[in-house]
Design an enzyme around this catalytic site. Structure first.
Site, mmCIF file in Angstrom:
data_model
loop_
_atom_site.group_PDB
_atom_site.id
_atom_site.type_symbol
_atom_site.label_atom_id
_atom_site.label_comp_id
_atom_site.label_asym_id
_atom_site.label_seq_id
_atom_site.Cartn_x
_atom_site.Cartn_y
_atom_site.Cartn_z
ATOM 1 N N MET A 18 45.936 42.524 42.982
ATOM 2 C CA MET A 18 46.293 43.638 41.969
ATOM 3 C C MET A 18 47.646 43.462 41.417
ATOM 4 O O MET A 18 48.538 43.295 41.814
ATOM 5 C CB MET A 18 45.990 44.855 42.835
ATOM 6 C CG MET A 18 44.670 45.016 43.437
ATOM 7 S SD MET A 18 44.432 46.602 44.151
ATOM 8 C CE MET A 18 45.304 46.281 45.788
ATOM 9 N N ALA A 19 47.554 43.543 40.012
ATOM 10 C CA ALA A 19 48.772 43.522 39.319
ATOM 11 C C ALA A 19 49.764 44.695 39.629
ATOM 12 O O ALA A 19 49.344 45.905 39.482
ATOM 13 C CB ALA A 19 48.297 43.592 37.712
ATOM 14 N N GLN A 72 47.367 33.295 43.193
ATOM 15 C CA GLN A 72 46.587 33.405 42.026
ATOM 16 C C GLN A 72 47.357 33.080 40.654
ATOM 17 O O GLN A 72 48.256 33.888 40.219
ATOM 18 C CB GLN A 72 45.572 34.900 42.135
ATOM 19 C CG GLN A 72 44.727 34.924 40.836
ATOM 20 C CD GLN A 72 44.226 36.449 40.603
ATOM 21 O OE1 GLN A 72 44.595 37.302 40.248
ATOM 22 N NE2 GLN A 72 43.094 36.483 41.175
ATOM 23 N N CYS A 102 39.826 38.952 35.051
ATOM 24 C CA CYS A 102 40.659 39.903 34.419
ATOM 25 C C CYS A 102 39.996 40.328 33.039
ATOM 26 O O CYS A 102 39.663 39.415 32.238
ATOM 27 C CB CYS A 102 42.040 39.472 34.216
ATOM 28 S SG CYS A 102 42.983 40.726 33.480
ATOM 29 N N HIS A 171 32.971 40.063 41.154
ATOM 30 C CA HIS A 171 33.117 41.449 41.112
ATOM 31 C C HIS A 171 32.112 41.796 40.316
ATOM 32 O O HIS A 171 31.765 41.219 39.116
ATOM 33 C CB HIS A 171 34.401 41.934 40.411
ATOM 34 C CG HIS A 171 34.461 43.274 40.019
ATOM 35 N ND1 HIS A 171 35.729 43.857 40.034
ATOM 36 C CD2 HIS A 171 33.847 44.225 39.736
ATOM 37 C CE1 HIS A 171 35.644 45.260 39.826
ATOM 38 N NE2 HIS A 171 34.341 45.477 39.664
ATOM 39 N N ASN A 203 33.010 41.987 46.203
ATOM 40 C CA ASN A 203 34.182 42.805 45.707
ATOM 41 C C ASN A 203 33.526 43.775 44.952
ATOM 42 O O ASN A 203 32.472 43.708 43.898
ATOM 43 C CB ASN A 203 35.353 42.161 45.102
ATOM 44 C CG ASN A 203 36.332 42.977 44.393
ATOM 45 O OD1 ASN A 203 36.752 42.732 43.124
ATOM 46 N ND2 ASN A 203 37.046 43.785 45.188
ATOM 47 N N GLY A 204 34.062 45.039 44.816
ATOM 48 C CA GLY A 204 33.796 46.168 44.226
ATOM 49 C C GLY A 204 32.958 47.499 45.015
ATOM 50 O O GLY A 204 32.075 47.223 45.626
ATOM 51 N N ASP A 205 33.661 48.636 44.680
ATOM 52 C CA ASP A 205 33.082 49.816 45.126
ATOM 53 C C ASP A 205 33.147 49.990 46.689
ATOM 54 O O ASP A 205 32.435 50.530 47.186
ATOM 55 C CB ASP A 205 31.687 50.130 44.877
ATOM 56 C CG ASP A 205 31.678 50.505 43.261
ATOM 57 O OD1 ASP A 205 32.702 50.459 42.697
ATOM 58 O OD2 ASP A 205 30.819 50.673 42.726
ATOM 59 N N ARG A 228 40.998 48.985 45.498
ATOM 60 C CA ARG A 228 41.603 50.326 45.193
ATOM 61 C C ARG A 228 41.532 51.113 46.493
ATOM 62 O O ARG A 228 42.480 52.109 46.857
ATOM 63 C CB ARG A 228 40.446 51.158 44.293
ATOM 64 C CG ARG A 228 40.922 50.722 42.906
ATOM 65 C CD ARG A 228 39.932 51.486 41.779
ATOM 66 N NE ARG A 228 38.666 50.650 41.633
ATOM 67 C CZ ARG A 228 37.687 51.166 40.722
ATOM 68 N NH1 ARG A 228 38.064 51.991 40.036
ATOM 69 N NH2 ARG A 228 36.692 50.112 40.707
#
Length: 337
Positions: A18-19, A72, A102, A171, A203-205, A228
């Site tokens: 994560m940036a 990465q 991205c 994702h 990945n995701g939710d 997140r």
């Protein structure tokens, strides 16, 4: 033990790159709390290739804790990506991860990130050239496609596997979706069904440990990537392995430890205080008085004042007592790359 390239990982839980978040101090925390792998935030291949001093700072890692060290990188030019990967290997990288997901416009317009989903041969060429240049395992992170009319994740996965990809994170949203809507886990299951030998990272939710367990069970993926849900809650990795959630005292001690590590990592006290404000907002999320706490720390510039405020707030805060709607202004999406 789940395996990724030559590495046997202790569990299937990976911190998402994560940036502005996946810097060394946060990665170290996540590793120590149980994450099996913590890739860096996306690093510019052009910056690495040109030895840009600001970019090279992203390569810093803790060799004692970060094992294996996954770097990465992003970019659209195969030769530049290969040369950047060599720089990364010389700095200690043990895995090269390629960002092909991205959705940010400034990344995509140069043919990088999700832009590579529109040029599958070039995406595969990048993997091939990095492998040849470094002899390191190469992983990739992709999306389901550019938009709903171009769901080409199977085509992309096939080309990347043929090029030598050692693991693929998916994702299951399109570039057009960004981080809106619902992640379609059927994409993860479909990918694993078509490529059973390729380690697949879902990945995701994934918002809680129960979601991670459900993703593993319902999709058959090999690993789960946590994004997140780890913001302000790196203890989720401990919970994923059956450990307890954080106590109020642990919160206070870890936030202060993270802050001090961040100060040392950044090197500029004022810059470190200002860049850590978003971390403090995430750590306070869900605690009574979080809005007032954020307002106070956003007006502080001295590290000592921030530490004092943190001690006071987390000593008094109680979990899950935030007033209705108090936390709606916290924007998690800004961190994701």
């Amino acid at each position: 033990m789940p395996q990724l390239g030559p590495y046997n990982l202790p569990n299937p839980y990976i911190l998402a790159p994560m940036a502005g978040v996946s810097e060394m101090p946060f990665r170290v925390l996540a590793f120590r709390l149980g994450a099996a792998l913590c890739p860096t935030e996306l690093v510019s291949s052009q910056g690495l290739m040109r030895a840009n001093q600001r970019t090279l700072k992203y390569l810093r890692y803790d060799a004692e804790v970060e094992r294996p060290y996954s770097l990465q990188i992003y970019g659209g030019e195969p030769e530049a990506m290969a040369r950047a990967a060599v720089v990364g290997k010389e700095a200690g990288a043990q895995i090269i991860d390629i960002n092909m997901g991205c959705p940010v416009k400034k990344v995509v317009k140069n043919g990088a990130g999700s832009g590579l989903l529109c040029d599958v041969p070039r995406a595969a060429d990048i993997v091939r050239r990095i492998r040849e240049a470094t002899d390191l395992p190469v992983t990739c992170k992709i999306r389901s496609g550019w938009d709903a009319k171009s769901l080409n994740y199977l085509q992309v996965a096939g080309a990347l596997q043929e090029a030598g990809c050692a693991g693929l994170a998916i994702h299951p949203r399109t570039r057009e979706q960004g981080y809106s809507g619902q992640a379609d886990w059927r994409v993860i299951a479909d990918l694993k069904r078509h490529f059973p030998e390729l380690p697949i990272i879902g990945n995701g939710d994934v918002k809680a440990p129960a979601d991670a367990a459900r993703m593993l069970e319902t999709t058959g993926c090999d690993f789960v990537m946590i994004g997140r849900a780890a913001l302000g809650n790196p203890w989720i990795f401990r919970e994923l392995s059956g450990g307890p959630p954080a106590t109020p005292r642990e919160r206070s001690e870890l936030v202060l430890a993270h802050f001090r590590s961040h100060l040392e990592f950044v090197g500029d006290p004022l810059g470190a205080v200002r860049s850590f404000r978003k971390q403090l907002a995430w750590y306070a999320h869900g605690l009574y008085g979080a809005a007032s706490f954020r307002a106070e720390v956003n007006g502080l510039d001295a590290p000592e004042a921030v530490e004092s405020c943190v001690r006071r707030f987390f000593a008094e805060a109680q979990v899950d007592l935030a007033g209705p709607g108090e936390e709606q202004d916290v924007d998690y999406r800004a961190a994701l790359g």
